[in-house]
Design a protein around this motif. Structure first.
Motif, PDB file in Angstrom:
ATOM      1  N   GLN A  39      -2.906 -30.294  64.889  1.00  0.00           N
ATOM      2  CA  GLN A  39      -1.477 -30.096  65.020  1.00  0.00           C
ATOM      3  C   GLN A  39      -0.985 -30.037  66.303  1.00  0.00           C
ATOM      4  O   GLN A  39       0.166 -30.621  66.743  1.00  0.00           O
ATOM      5  N   SER A  91       1.693 -32.589  67.956  1.00  0.00           N
ATOM      6  CA  SER A  91       2.832 -32.414  68.851  1.00  0.00           C
ATOM      7  C   SER A  91       2.892 -32.882  69.879  1.00  0.00           C
ATOM      8  O   SER A  91       4.291 -33.390  70.319  1.00  0.00           O
ATOM      9  N   ARG A 108       4.022 -36.382  69.302  1.00  0.00           N
ATOM     10  CA  ARG A 108       5.523 -36.745  69.128  1.00  0.00           C
ATOM     11  C   ARG A 108       6.199 -36.327  70.576  1.00  0.00           C
ATOM     12  O   ARG A 108       7.179 -37.092  70.764  1.00  0.00           O
ATOM     13  N   PRO A 118       9.147 -41.531  63.444  1.00  0.00           N
ATOM     14  CA  PRO A 118       9.410 -40.086  62.828  1.00  0.00           C
ATOM     15  C   PRO A 118       8.701 -39.967  61.762  1.00  0.00           C
ATOM     16  O   PRO A 118       8.395 -38.778  61.249  1.00  0.00           O
ATOM     17  N   SER A 119       8.890 -40.876  60.471  1.00  0.00           N
ATOM     18  CA  SER A 119       8.436 -41.110  59.154  1.00  0.00           C
ATOM     19  C   SER A 119       6.928 -40.633  59.425  1.00  0.00           C
ATOM     20  O   SER A 119       6.115 -39.818  58.664  1.00  0.00           O
ATOM     21  N   ASP A 120       6.192 -41.612  60.550  1.00  0.00           N
ATOM     22  CA  ASP A 120       4.645 -41.397  60.397  1.00  0.00           C
ATOM     23  C   ASP A 120       4.375 -39.933  60.945  1.00  0.00           C
ATOM     24  O   ASP A 120       3.176 -39.686  60.478  1.00  0.00           O
ATOM     25  N   PHE A 121       4.978 -39.529  61.938  1.00  0.00           N
ATOM     26  CA  PHE A 121       4.974 -38.290  62.424  1.00  0.00           C
ATOM     27  C   PHE A 121       4.727 -37.086  61.294  1.00  0.00           C
ATOM     28  O   PHE A 121       4.079 -36.105  61.190  1.00  0.00           O
ATOM     29  N   SER A 122       5.888 -37.424  60.439  1.00  0.00           N
ATOM     30  CA  SER A 122       6.071 -36.249  59.460  1.00  0.00           C
ATOM     31  C   SER A 122       4.956 -36.638  58.503  1.00  0.00           C
ATOM     32  O   SER A 122       4.646 -35.544  57.773  1.00  0.00           O
ATOM     33  N   GLY A 123       4.542 -37.770  58.264  1.00  0.00           N
ATOM     34  CA  GLY A 123       3.291 -38.125  57.002  1.00  0.00           C
ATOM     35  C   GLY A 123       2.157 -37.476  57.556  1.00  0.00           C
ATOM     36  O   GLY A 123       1.307 -36.693  56.717  1.00  0.00           O
ATOM     37  N   GLU A 171       2.043 -34.688  59.624  1.00  0.00           N
ATOM     38  CA  GLU A 171       2.124 -33.322  59.395  1.00  0.00           C
ATOM     39  C   GLU A 171       1.958 -32.677  58.026  1.00  0.00           C
ATOM     40  O   GLU A 171       1.155 -31.738  57.981  1.00  0.00           O
ATOM     41  N   VAL A 172       2.486 -33.484  56.962  1.00  0.00           N
ATOM     42  CA  VAL A 172       1.997 -33.098  55.753  1.00  0.00           C
ATOM     43  C   VAL A 172       0.587 -33.329  55.337  1.00  0.00           C
ATOM     44  O   VAL A 172       0.101 -32.265  54.611  1.00  0.00           O
TER      45      VAL A 172
END
Length: 627
Positions: A416, A420, A423, A555-560, A562-563
């Motif tokens: 995590q 971070s 990002r 942004p979507s890669d980071f969110s992916g 994270e999930v």
């Protein structure tokens, strides 16, 4: 059992999780195999270190990322064998069937036969004996000698389970002469035949035991088989009333072996039946003075000694030995009662865990040496048995899985934090990149290159060679034009002026002629330079496209990510709950098995104790009547 099935599922889940967070059967080869892929080499290193969980993880990760390309079918063979060592029979069978179903490339006979051998063992362990027999029969000549003998042993066991005694005896002819597997198979066949109702089969069984009983091999396992064969023949002879024959067999058992106490006890009873009570006491006294008082053969010797003294009318000595026997039984009952309390406590499991301490490699010696001496005194046969060692090792494997899950769970915050920081770094670089004038300059340069290409195309169409002048040539031509113009404006055109004017025009004409003549060479050079420029501008365009794509998808890669991290964290927590259930189940089973073995031991001691107490009272009454 249910918890064993559960731990197989947990192992698969833990290995699968290894993709994100980061048998013992051996594939035999008759020739040296050179490892070419690093990923396969790492898996082999862990395998030979007996780190089977790590080896499985290495192979699955390498397979997932296609890192093994040149080692053919060896990795699949190793993976299937490792699955088999963890009792993951379904995964093992799937791996071997896939390997054997691959008809392309001409698989070496050694790989085929080893895969069939391991698949056959897989079916055998699952109780699918007909399928196991099919695989064993299909094997040709690709196995090493040790595996070939083990295959014959398993085939022999299958025939015995099917009561096919003819085939079971037939397989004995195909073992290598010095194979210990042959000795085990022969003993198993003999044990079944001597229990058969047909007299001929019984005789064949005794003949096989007799062959084992006279084997003079110095091999440790064969010497044990020899002792067991002699012991079996001795007790059968004793049962049939042939005491002298039984003594001969008992005397063939080694004085320092695992069957020694049973042999000494048997010799005493053989002498006792022959009314040789004085001779019977000698081996029993030897047993009673041994350091293995917890052995039930020794405990039976304690109560047998006074029986013999009574037969010799030595009642005082008999009474004395009854008292000694009662003291020994009382002491053992007290000790075993303490042991029952110890096994029920948490200290029992903690001692088993000391042998591993989170390590992946745990040997039987490291487990037993940490146990309470009281445990090893009364339960050593159980603790050192294959079945109990297998269960303890399975339990420690589960404990290791929990250790790995804890390790992965502890890595979640690090993942995590890395996400971070990535990002933050992305946002900082994005803002700097967006504010950088170099992006605009790149666009200007690309536009200039397009204009230049258009100009060159026009030159090619018009063949205007003067547009291909170098900067120096253009300056020189401009200077000549200027000189010619100045000369033409002069009012006086004397002979010297005319001569200079002609020279200037001559130089200009020569220069234009040279340029026209060099036009093919110049246009080729310009095309070449334009092509190189195209490569550079294309690279810049690709870089720009990559940057634009990164701006849109990051942004979507980071969110992916994270999930995914959140899902894996939840998955770990679920697995840990299941692991905890499995650990409790294993601990309960280990305790139950130890307590049951101890209960049987205590019941036998209580029986001896009651018999000794009754005999003592009876003998005491007879002595009182005599007085």
């Amino acid at each position: 059992m249910l918890h064993r099935l559960l731990i197989r599922i947990l192992l698969i889940a833990c290995i699968t999780f290894g993709y994100v967070c980061g048998y013992s059967a051996r594939a035999d080869n008759q020739s040296v195999h050179h490892v070419e892929d690093l990923a396969y080499g790492v898996a082999l290193f862990d395998f030979f270190q007996q780190k089977y969980f790590s080896a499985i993880t290495d192979l699955l990760v390498a397979e997932h990322y296609q890192r093994i390309k040149s080692d053919e079918n060896n990795p699949s063979l190793l993976l299937g064998g490792l699955y088999l060592s963890y009792d993951l029979h379904q995964q093992s069978a799937k791996t071997f069937n896939k390997l054997l179903g691959n008809k392309s490339g001409g698989m070496p006979i050694t790989i085929q036969d080893q895969a069939r051998f391991l698949l056959g063992k897989n079916h055998y362990n699952d109780g699918l004996f007909s399928l196991a027999e099919e695989q064993f029969v299909e094997i040709k000549d690709g196995l090493q000698l040790e595996s070939e003998d083990e295959k014959l042993f398993l085939l022999n066991a299958i025939f015995l389970k099917n009561d096919d005694f003819f085939q079971a005896q037939k397989t004995l002819e195909y073992f290598s002469s010095e194979s210990v597997w042959k000795g085990y198979a022969k003993f198993n066949v003999a044990s079944r035949l001597i229990q058969h109702p047909v007299e001929d089969n019984v005789e064949k069984g005794f003949d096989l035991l007799a062959e084992l009983a006279i084997d003079d091999s110095l091999d440790y396992e064969k010497r044990i088989l020899k002792d067991k064969a002699n012991l079996a023949l001795a007790y059968v002879s004793l049962r049939d009333g042939d005491s002298e024959k039984s003594i001969e067999y008992f005397n063939e058992v080694r004085l320092k072996g695992i069957e020694t106490n049973k042999a000494l006890l048997g010799i005493g009873w053989a002498r006792y039946r022959e009314n040789e009570f004085k001779e019977a006491v000698i081996p029993w006294m030897h047993l009673a003075s041994s350091q293995t008082e917890s052995d039930l053969a020794v405990q039976e010797a304690f109560i047998s000694i006074p029986y013999a003294f009574e037969k010799m009318e030595l009642k005082d000595q008999a009474l004395h030995h009854y008292v000694l026997a009662l003291d020994s039984y009382k002491f053992q009952l007290d000790e075993t009662q303490q042991l029952v309390k110890f096994i029920k406590s948490s200290a029992f499991i903690e001692q088993l865990n000391q042998g591993s301490l989170g390590k992946e490699i745990t040997s039987a010696v490291s487990i037993i040496k940490n146990l309470d001496p009281l445990l090893t005194r009364y339960l050593l046969p159980l603790l050192s048995s294959n079945d109990y060692q297998y269960k303890v090792k399975s339990y420690l494997e589960v404990v290791h899985l929990k250790y790995m899950l804890n390790h992965w769970q502890n890595n979640i915050p690090a993942l995590q934090m890395i996400l971070s920081e990535k990002r933050k770094t992305y946002k900082n670089k994005l803002s700097k990149t967006m504010d950088d004038d170099s992006l605009n300059r790149i666009k200007v340069l690309i536009n200039k290159r397009r204009k230049l290409a258009d100009q060159i195309k026009k030159i090619e169409l018009s063949e205007e060679s003067l547009r291909l002048l170098t900067a120096e040539e253009a300056e020189y031509l401009k200077l000549l034009d200027k000189g010619d113009s100045h000369l033409g404006q002069l009012k006086t055109q004397d002979e010297e002026t005319v001569e200079i004017k002609n020279k200037v025009r001559l130089l200009k004409g020569r220069m234009v002629w040279e340029v026209d003549t060099d036009y093919p060479v110049r246009i080729w050079a310009v095309r070449k330079q334009l092509k190189q420029l195209n490569v550079a501008t294309d690279e810049m365009s690709d870089t720009m496209s990559s940057l634009e794509s990164a701006w849109k998808t990051a942004p979507s890669d980071f969110s992916g990510f994270e999930v995914r991290i959140a899902n894996k964290e939840a998955h770990i927590k679920q697995l840990k709950k299941k692991i905890d259930i499995a650990i409790v189940s294993y601990e309960s089973e280990l305790r139950a098995i130890a307590l049951e073995d101890l209960r049987l031991h205590r019941n036998q001691i209580k029986l001896y104790h009651d018999r000794a107490l009754y005999a003592k009272a009876r003998l005491y009454d007879s002595l009182m009547e005599r007085e």
